[in-house]
Design an enzyme around this catalytic site. Structure first.
Site, short mmCIF file in Angstrom:
data_model
loop_
_atom_site.label_atom_id
_atom_site.label_comp_id
_atom_site.label_asym_id
_atom_site.label_seq_id
_atom_site.Cartn_x
_atom_site.Cartn_y
_atom_site.Cartn_z
N GLU A 83 -58.14 28.99 -14.08
CA GLU A 83 -57.71 29.59 -12.88
C GLU A 83 -56.52 29.66 -13.16
OE1 GLU A 83 -58.67 30.55 -8.87
OE2 GLU A 83 -58.33 32.47 -9.12
N LYS A 267 -61.06 29.00 0.22
CA LYS A 267 -60.58 29.57 -1.75
C LYS A 267 -59.47 29.21 -1.89
CE LYS A 267 -60.66 31.36 -5.44
NZ LYS A 267 -59.69 31.36 -6.07
N ASP A 283 -68.05 14.09 -7.41
CA ASP A 283 -68.56 15.62 -6.97
C ASP A 283 -67.59 16.89 -6.34
OD1 ASP A 283 -71.27 17.29 -6.16
OD2 ASP A 283 -71.74 15.38 -5.29
N HIS A 381 -49.38 35.36 -10.13
CA HIS A 381 -50.16 35.75 -10.26
C HIS A 381 -50.44 35.52 -12.19
CE1 HIS A 381 -54.20 34.62 -10.74
NE2 HIS A 381 -54.87 36.01 -10.77
C1 LIG Z 1 -46.96 31.27 -9.49
C2 LIG Z 1 -45.49 31.56 -8.75
C3 LIG Z 1 -45.73 29.96 -9.05
C4 LIG Z 1 -43.74 32.06 -9.68
O1 LIG Z 1 -43.40 32.31 -8.61
P1 LIG Z 1 -41.68 32.10 -9.59
O2 LIG Z 1 -40.73 32.52 -8.28
O3 LIG Z 1 -41.90 32.90 -11.08
O4 LIG Z 1 -41.65 30.93 -10.12
P2 LIG Z 1 -40.04 29.52 -10.67
O5 LIG Z 1 -39.80 31.04 -11.70
O6 LIG Z 1 -39.00 30.65 -9.81
O7 LIG Z 1 -40.32 28.53 -10.77
C5 LIG Z 1 -40.29 27.65 -9.28
C6 LIG Z 1 -41.35 26.81 -10.00
O8 LIG Z 1 -42.77 26.78 -9.46
C7 LIG Z 1 -43.50 25.81 -10.49
N1 LIG Z 1 -43.84 26.97 -11.80
C8 LIG Z 1 -44.18 28.49 -11.94
N2 LIG Z 1 -44.04 28.99 -13.05
C9 LIG Z 1 -44.53 27.54 -13.84
C10 LIG Z 1 -45.55 28.20 -15.63
N3 LIG Z 1 -45.79 28.93 -15.75
N4 LIG Z 1 -45.81 26.46 -15.97
C11 LIG Z 1 -45.78 25.78 -14.87
N5 LIG Z 1 -44.92 25.63 -13.30
C12 LIG Z 1 -44.37 26.86 -12.92
C13 LIG Z 1 -42.23 25.19 -11.74
O9 LIG Z 1 -42.59 23.82 -10.45
C14 LIG Z 1 -41.16 25.91 -11.05
O10 LIG Z 1 -40.02 25.29 -10.81
P3 LIG Z 1 -39.53 24.29 -12.17
O11 LIG Z 1 -39.73 22.92 -11.80
O12 LIG Z 1 -39.65 24.79 -13.28
O13 LIG Z 1 -38.20 24.35 -11.43
C15 LIG Z 1 -45.42 31.77 -7.11
O14 LIG Z 1 -45.36 33.50 -7.89
C16 LIG Z 1 -47.21 31.83 -6.52
O15 LIG Z 1 -46.67 30.64 -6.28
N6 LIG Z 1 -47.93 31.88 -6.48
C17 LIG Z 1 -48.89 32.03 -6.35
C18 LIG Z 1 -50.02 32.03 -6.98
C19 LIG Z 1 -51.54 31.94 -6.65
O16 LIG Z 1 -51.46 31.32 -5.47
N7 LIG Z 1 -52.10 31.23 -6.85
C20 LIG Z 1 -53.75 30.70 -7.16
C21 LIG Z 1 -54.92 31.84 -7.51
S1 LIG Z 1 -54.48 33.17 -6.27
C22 LIG Z 1 -56.09 32.77 -5.69
O17 LIG Z 1 -57.14 32.50 -5.86
C23 LIG Z 1 -56.02 32.21 -4.17
C24 LIG Z 1 -55.67 33.39 -2.60
C25 LIG Z 1 -54.36 34.58 -2.85
O18 LIG Z 1 -56.51 34.43 -2.51
C26 LIG Z 1 -55.58 32.67 -1.68
C27 LIG Z 1 -55.24 33.78 -0.18
O19 LIG Z 1 -55.99 34.42 -0.59
O20 LIG Z 1 -54.78 32.66 0.87
N1 LIG Z 2 -75.31 15.19 -1.19
C1 LIG Z 2 -74.57 14.29 -2.41
O1 LIG Z 2 -73.69 14.85 -2.32
C2 LIG Z 2 -75.85 13.63 -3.20
C3 LIG Z 2 -74.23 12.91 -4.26
N2 LIG Z 2 -74.77 12.49 -5.37
C4 LIG Z 2 -74.22 12.02 -6.36
O2 LIG Z 2 -73.87 10.33 -6.02
C5 LIG Z 2 -72.86 9.78 -7.03
C6 LIG Z 2 -72.24 9.01 -5.57
O3 LIG Z 2 -72.93 7.59 -5.93
P1 LIG Z 2 -71.84 6.57 -5.25
O4 LIG Z 2 -72.73 5.72 -4.25
O5 LIG Z 2 -70.74 6.87 -5.02
O6 LIG Z 2 -72.06 6.50 -6.14
P2 LIG Z 2 -72.82 4.31 -7.63
O7 LIG Z 2 -74.03 4.70 -6.57
O8 LIG Z 2 -72.50 5.30 -8.72
O9 LIG Z 2 -71.52 3.80 -7.24
C7 LIG Z 2 -71.64 3.41 -6.61
C8 LIG Z 2 -71.68 1.17 -6.68
O10 LIG Z 2 -70.61 1.22 -6.86
C9 LIG Z 2 -70.79 -0.60 -6.58
N3 LIG Z 2 -68.99 -0.23 -6.65
C10 LIG Z 2 -68.49 -1.16 -7.51
N4 LIG Z 2 -67.25 -1.61 -6.60
C11 LIG Z 2 -67.40 -1.18 -5.65
C12 LIG Z 2 -65.92 -0.37 -4.73
N5 LIG Z 2 -64.54 -0.65 -4.92
N6 LIG Z 2 -66.67 -0.07 -3.39
C13 LIG Z 2 -68.03 0.53 -2.88
N7 LIG Z 2 -68.37 0.68 -4.03
C14 LIG Z 2 -68.31 -0.51 -5.56
C15 LIG Z 2 -71.58 -0.61 -5.28
O11 LIG Z 2 -72.21 -1.46 -5.35
P3 LIG Z 2 -73.47 -1.78 -6.55
O12 LIG Z 2 -73.34 -1.51 -7.94
O13 LIG Z 2 -73.85 -3.59 -6.81
O14 LIG Z 2 -74.72 -1.15 -5.87
C16 LIG Z 2 -71.96 1.23 -4.91
O15 LIG Z 2 -73.75 0.87 -4.22
C17 LIG Z 2 -72.11 10.93 -7.44
O16 LIG Z 2 -72.08 11.48 -9.20
C18 LIG Z 2 -72.93 11.95 -6.59
O17 LIG Z 2 -72.84 13.33 -7.49
C19 LIG Z 2 -75.75 11.68 -5.53
C20 LIG Z 2 -77.39 12.45 -4.04
C21 LIG Z 2 -76.63 13.44 -3.43
#
Ligand SMILES: CC(C)(COP(=O)([O-])OP(=O)([O-])OC[C@H]1O[C@@H](n2cnc3c(N)ncnc32)[C@H](O)[C@@H]1OP(=O)([O-])[O-])[C@@H](O)C(=O)NCCC(=O)NCCSC(=O)C[C@@](C)(O)CC(=O)[O-]
Ligand SMILES: NC(=O)C1=CN([C@@H]2O[C@H](COP(=O)(O)OP(=O)(O)OC[C@H]3O[C@@H](n4cnc5c(N)ncnc54)[C@H](OP(=O)(O)O)[C@@H]3O)[C@@H](O)[C@H]2O)C=CC1
Length: 428
Positions: A83, A267, A283, A381
């Site tokens: 997006e 969202k 995940d 946007h």
């Molecule tokens: C889009 C902006 C940021 C423009 O805003 P602007 O005022 O035109 O931005 P600007 O040109 O003055 O730039 C300000 C800063 O924005 C960043 N920036 C600005 N443009 C760029 C670009 N092209 N590429 C990378 N970074 C960018 C960048 O950090 C920049 O500073 P800089 O670092 O340049 O000094 C502003 O209008 C905004 O924040 N809009 C909101 C957009 C948004 O929320 N999008 C999400 C999708 S919509 C949605 O799905 C969700 C929603 C809306 O339904 C959720 C809800 O209802 O709550």
């Molecule tokens: N409802 C849900 O959300 C479900 C999600 N999943 C899936 O499960 C996966 C994640 O499961 P997860 O248990 O995290 O993954 P894994 O089983 O792949 O890995 C976990 C294992 O990593 C080992 N490990 C190594 N270093 C560390 C550390 N620093 N901290 C913790 N553990 C360590 C552990 O020991 P050891 O290797 O000895 O076991 C641990 O059991 C994702 O792919 C997810 O999509 C699965 C079922 C349901």
């Protein structure tokens, strides 16, 4: 290694130049650079090992959100998303947050819940007491399977018994294993424990165990972030920052009281969080499920963030939500790009990653609320979405920028208009 995430010209560079810039800034290895240059480089053999019936790969844009300052540390945030305006909005709000110190975060221990469903119990309250008396034995058995996790300081910590006296299938008990999963998301870890203890649970409770699976309502594994903004932060030529803050608080209040608005508001928060979850190989369905269940915890679906004013009239934003992210396990270690993301983020623990994720969610929410409460969402946007529209209409190369410029200037961003502009240009 400390870096400066404030990269004002990053947006104007080409992807190749951005990689060069990151390489210098983060001292990326040749291998990481190579992976970025082949954007999304996932060998088919690895993809085939990750899921079933693989026939190809589906690529998405991989971007970097700039300006994030989290607990005093500058962080560059990799985001994978389709997006437009998400990366720009997050970067923009992170830039505004810097003035008052950026994002301050915290999190609870990485505790997950595994549920063990027990049916066919005639004395649910007696069974509950027997299970609680056997707590030490159940925990010891759960921990017997995962010695590595214990060595790392994790493991099953506690049990809870949830009693459903009445259900369509008679009394039901649900035992929760509370497990510290350290740096894993933990699903497989806790599912193994739940299956391991099931025979003992049947013996003690006198019932029949059915489901043994984690809960995605990870309400013991919460990440939090807070940011403050002075009114002057939001001053523009047309608007006073104080009024913008009032508009943002009114927008938040709308989400807090109305579930139709809360769904869209949340969202917007997930617009920031999901792309980071994807970029790190985690995940995103689990994170989405946990987020929306948590948003409903008070008996009605509400906002995952809060926006209010402090005594000085500063805007204060907070977020708190479940964040079951891992640095190990799942696809985090198998997907080469997930590893690059973790190196770019330079995080040391799953908790640190979770805290950055909610900071991005808070920034994203503010980006949307600020736009919605002032000029509306379409200007910023649609100006960025215009590139997609131009390409959909068939624009290529230099045509893209030209078509975008015409549409944005005329505030008319539509595929039909892009097609007409393209014809006009090609027939000149
Ligand atoms: C889009 C902006 C940021 C423009 O805003 P602007 O005022 O035109 O931005 P600007 O040109 O003055 O730039 C300000 C800063 O924005 C960043 N920036 C600005 N443009 C760029 C670009 N092209 N590429 C990378 N970074 C960018 C960048 O950090 C920049 O500073 P800089 O670092 O340049 O000094 C502003 O209008 C905004 O924040 N809009 C909101 C957009 C948004 O929320 N999008 C999400 C999708 S919509 C949605 O799905 C969700 C929603 C809306 O339904 C959720 C809800 O209802 O709550
Ligand atoms: N409802 C849900 O959300 C479900 C999600 N999943 C899936 O499960 C996966 C994640 O499961 P997860 O248990 O995290 O993954 P894994 O089983 O792949 O890995 C976990 C294992 O990593 C080992 N490990 C190594 N270093 C560390 C550390 N620093 N901290 C913790 N553990 C360590 C552990 O020991 P050891 O290797 O000895 O076991 C641990 O059991 C994702 O792919 C997810 O999509 C699965 C079922 C349901």
């Amino acid at each position: 290694m400390p870096i400066d995430s404030r990269l004002p010209n990053f947006r104007s560079l080409s992807p190749a130049q951005r990689i060069d810039h990151l390489t210098t800034l983060l001292k990326l290895s040749d291998q990481d650079q190579q992976l970025l240059r082949n954007a999304g480089a996932l060998p088919l053999e690895i993809a085939d090992g990750m899921i079933e019936n693989v026939v190809g790969k589906f690529e998405l844009p991989y971007a970097i959100a700039t300006n994030f300052l989290v607990n005093g540390r500058d962080v560059l945030v990799p985001l994978v998303v389709e997006e437009p305006s998400v990366v720009a909005a997050a970067s923009y709000m992170a830039k505004l947050a810097r003035a008052a110190g950026g994002f301050r975060t915290s999190s609870s221990a990485p505790l997950m819940r595994a549920q063990v469903q027990i049916v066919g119990v005639t004395d649910p309250y007696g069974a509950r007491q027997r299970l609680l008396r056997s707590k030490d034995e159940i925990i010891a058995l759960a921990n017997s399977k995962d010695t590595l996790l214990l060595q790392l300081g994790g493991g099953c910590r506690d049990i809870e018994i949830h009693t459903f006296e009445q259900s369509a299938v008679g009394p039901m008990l649900v035992m929760h294993l509370i497990v510290d999963v350290r740096d894993a998301m933990g699903a497989n870890t806790v599912n193994t424990m739940a299956e391991t203890v099931a025979p003992l649970v049947e013996k003690v409770s006198g019932g029949k165990v059915r489901l043994r699976i984690l809960s995605n309502l990870a309400d013991l594994r919460l990440a939090r972030a807070e940011a403050r903004f002075t009114p002057e932060t939001f001053d523009t030529a047309e608007l006073k920052g104080k009024d913008v803050i009032d508009g943002i608080i009114e927008a938040y209040t709308f989400a807090a009281i109305d579930p139709y608005r809360a769904a869209t508001h949340n969202k917007g928060i997930m617009n920031g969080i999901d792309p980071l979850v994807v970029a790190t190989g985690n995940d995103w369905r689990a994170i989405e499920a946990g987020a929306h269940a948590y948003a409903s915890r008070n008996g009605h679906y509400g906002s995952l963030t809060t926006w209010e004013k402090d005594k000085q009239g500063h805007l204060v934003g907070t977020i708190e939500m479940p964040m079951s992210l891992g640095l190990v396990g799942g696809a985090t270690k198998t997907h080469p790009m997930a590893q690059v993301s973790l190196r770019i983020l330079d995080v040391k623990s799953a908790q640190e990653l979770a805290e950055i994720a909610v900071a991005v969610g808070l920034a994203q929410n503010l980006g949307a609320l600020r736009a919605l409460a002032t000029e509306g969402i379409q200007r910023g946007h649609m100006a960025l979405h215009a590139r997609n529209i131009a390409m959909q209409a068939g624009a290529v190369g230099e045509e893209v920028d030209w078509v975008v410029k015409q549409m944005v200037q005329a505030r008319d961003v539509r595929t039909e208009r892009a097609g007409a502009l393209l014809n006009e240009r090609r027939n000149k």
